[in-house]
Enzyme design. Sequence first.
Site, mmCIF file in Angstrom:
data_model
loop_
_atom_site.group_PDB
_atom_site.id
_atom_site.type_symbol
_atom_site.label_atom_id
_atom_site.label_comp_id
_atom_site.label_asym_id
_atom_site.label_seq_id
_atom_site.Cartn_x
_atom_site.Cartn_y
_atom_site.Cartn_z
ATOM 1 N N GLY A 13 0.829 -1.208 0.000
ATOM 2 C CA GLY A 13 0.000 0.000 0.000
ATOM 3 C C GLY A 13 0.858 1.250 0.000
ATOM 4 O O GLY A 13 2.101 1.182 -0.048
ATOM 5 N N GLY A 14 0.205 2.401 0.060
ATOM 6 C CA GLY A 14 0.903 3.680 -0.070
ATOM 7 C C GLY A 14 1.993 3.914 0.962
ATOM 8 O O GLY A 14 3.143 4.182 0.618
ATOM 9 N N VAL A 62 -4.370 -10.166 8.039
ATOM 10 C CA VAL A 62 -3.971 -9.696 9.376
ATOM 11 C C VAL A 62 -5.141 -9.707 10.368
ATOM 12 O O VAL A 62 -4.926 -9.652 11.575
ATOM 13 C CB VAL A 62 -3.314 -8.286 9.350
ATOM 14 C CG1 VAL A 62 -2.019 -8.297 8.581
ATOM 15 C CG2 VAL A 62 -4.276 -7.225 8.841
ATOM 16 N N ILE A 91 -7.520 -0.519 7.202
ATOM 17 C CA ILE A 91 -8.608 -0.135 6.285
ATOM 18 C C ILE A 91 -9.487 0.934 6.940
ATOM 19 O O ILE A 91 -9.442 1.124 8.154
ATOM 20 C CB ILE A 91 -9.532 -1.338 5.915
ATOM 21 C CG1 ILE A 91 -10.139 -1.968 7.192
ATOM 22 C CG2 ILE A 91 -8.792 -2.371 5.086
ATOM 23 C CD1 ILE A 91 -11.293 -2.931 6.912
ATOM 24 N N GLN A 150 -15.836 8.410 11.476
ATOM 25 C CA GLN A 150 -14.853 7.348 11.753
ATOM 26 C C GLN A 150 -14.918 6.845 13.198
ATOM 27 O O GLN A 150 -13.886 6.654 13.837
ATOM 28 C CB GLN A 150 -13.437 7.853 11.475
ATOM 29 C CG GLN A 150 -13.124 8.025 9.989
ATOM 30 C CD GLN A 150 -11.626 8.100 9.739
ATOM 31 O OE1 GLN A 150 -10.920 8.865 10.380
ATOM 32 N NE2 GLN A 150 -11.142 7.314 8.789
ATOM 33 N N TYR A 153 -12.919 3.528 13.098
ATOM 34 C CA TYR A 153 -11.472 3.710 12.846
ATOM 35 C C TYR A 153 -10.811 4.441 14.015
ATOM 36 O O TYR A 153 -9.735 4.060 14.467
ATOM 37 C CB TYR A 153 -11.334 4.492 11.549
ATOM 38 C CG TYR A 153 -9.930 4.705 11.012
ATOM 39 C CD1 TYR A 153 -9.314 3.718 10.234
ATOM 40 C CD2 TYR A 153 -9.246 5.899 11.224
ATOM 41 C CE1 TYR A 153 -8.039 3.927 9.700
ATOM 42 C CE2 TYR A 153 -7.979 6.117 10.695
ATOM 43 C CZ TYR A 153 -7.385 5.130 9.926
ATOM 44 O OH TYR A 153 -6.126 5.347 9.389
ATOM 45 N N GLY A 184 -0.886 12.066 10.159
ATOM 46 C CA GLY A 184 -2.051 12.814 9.701
ATOM 47 C C GLY A 184 -2.399 12.345 8.301
ATOM 48 O O GLY A 184 -2.117 11.197 7.926
ATOM 49 N N ILE A 186 -2.053 11.606 4.654
ATOM 50 C CA ILE A 186 -0.931 11.365 3.753
ATOM 51 C C ILE A 186 -1.525 11.012 2.379
ATOM 52 O O ILE A 186 -2.548 10.312 2.314
ATOM 53 C CB ILE A 186 -0.057 10.176 4.268
ATOM 54 C CG1 ILE A 186 0.222 10.284 5.787
ATOM 55 C CG2 ILE A 186 1.228 10.054 3.456
ATOM 56 C CD1 ILE A 186 1.071 11.449 6.242
#
Length: 247
Positions: A13-14, A62, A91, A150, A153, A184, A186
């Site tokens: 991923g990024g 995971v 995620i 969120q 999250y 923060g 990205i």
Amino acid sequence: MTQRTAVVTGGMGGLGEAICIKLARMGYKVITTCSPGNTKRDEWLADMKKQGFEFKAYEIDVANFESCQTAVAKIQSECGPIDVLVNNAGITRDTTFRKMDKAAWDAVMHTNLDSVFNMTKPVIDSMAERGWGRVINVSSVNGQKGAFGQTNYSAAKAGMHGFTKAAALEYAKKGVTVNTISPGYIGTKMVMAIPKEVLDSKIIPQIPIGRLGKPEEVAGLVAYLCSDEAAFVTGANIAINGGQHMQ
Ligand code: CAA
Ligand code: NAP
């Protein structure tokens, strides 16, 4: 000194890719993970190889403890002991709490928080036995301050740091540090999934530096925490957010 081995979850991923590249440049043997059935895996490995990076990749869910146990055992038998674990896979399932269903709650808790148990459990005691180890949990500014849309999250990311603090205490005398980083916003596909008008009107204006962060900036912080120089840093939650949230 023998080459150290780092496992980076979600390394395709990024943020994960930038972390893999940075650690490889620091001389680590880098192993990454992707979700089972990730169709981009071979293409990604080939692309990295072209850029000079010989990464190994293992399929791990995971969110699933047995998957992590089995794959970590395979990694250890094929590649040797793991010195650094970066719990990076994660995620979002953003929606206001009013609309949030149990599936969106569970998916985010399993992938972002249970994953920390699932991956750390099979590696950390062997780090302690060898007297050196690094565990880095990739949390988020939104675990520190909360974010509209969120609840799942923010809860999972805040929970990661509770784990960090307790594990840091238990392993401090064993040469193993456990830290959280809280990036923060990205510029990766996770952030690009936010509706553009929300990003432009509600998020970027809250970042004093006036831009999204770069994955390489986060990778630099991870690299520091992995280093010998960072041996006195444990149980910390290090913000990297362009000034968006200061504690
Ligand atoms: N602050 C205040 N109000 C907000 C808001 C915000 N950030 N976002 C939306 N609202 C308001 C809208 O203005 C609207 O208000 P009215 O009802 O008064 O018109 C209301 O909320 C809409 O509510 P809905 O329940 O209908 O929500 P929605 O279906 O439109 O979606 C959302 C809301 C899911 C929160 C959407 O706006 C969104 O995706 N926002 C981005 C969330 C976010 O920041 N995610 C971060 C992803 S990146 C990441 O997570 C990486 C990291 O760690 C930093
Ligand atoms: P990304 O590009 O979407 O990458 C996320 C990675 O997680 C992917 O490689 C994905 O692999 C992996 N993953 C997801 N579910 C998985 C599962 N069940 N099992 C194994 N791997 C799984 O997101 P990113 O922006 O790089 O985010 C990386 C981490 O940083 C996340 O924990 C995120 O919450 C955190 N973070 C990001 C930002 C940001 O602004 N981007 C800010 C703060 C924190 P597959 O594609 O193979 O599923």
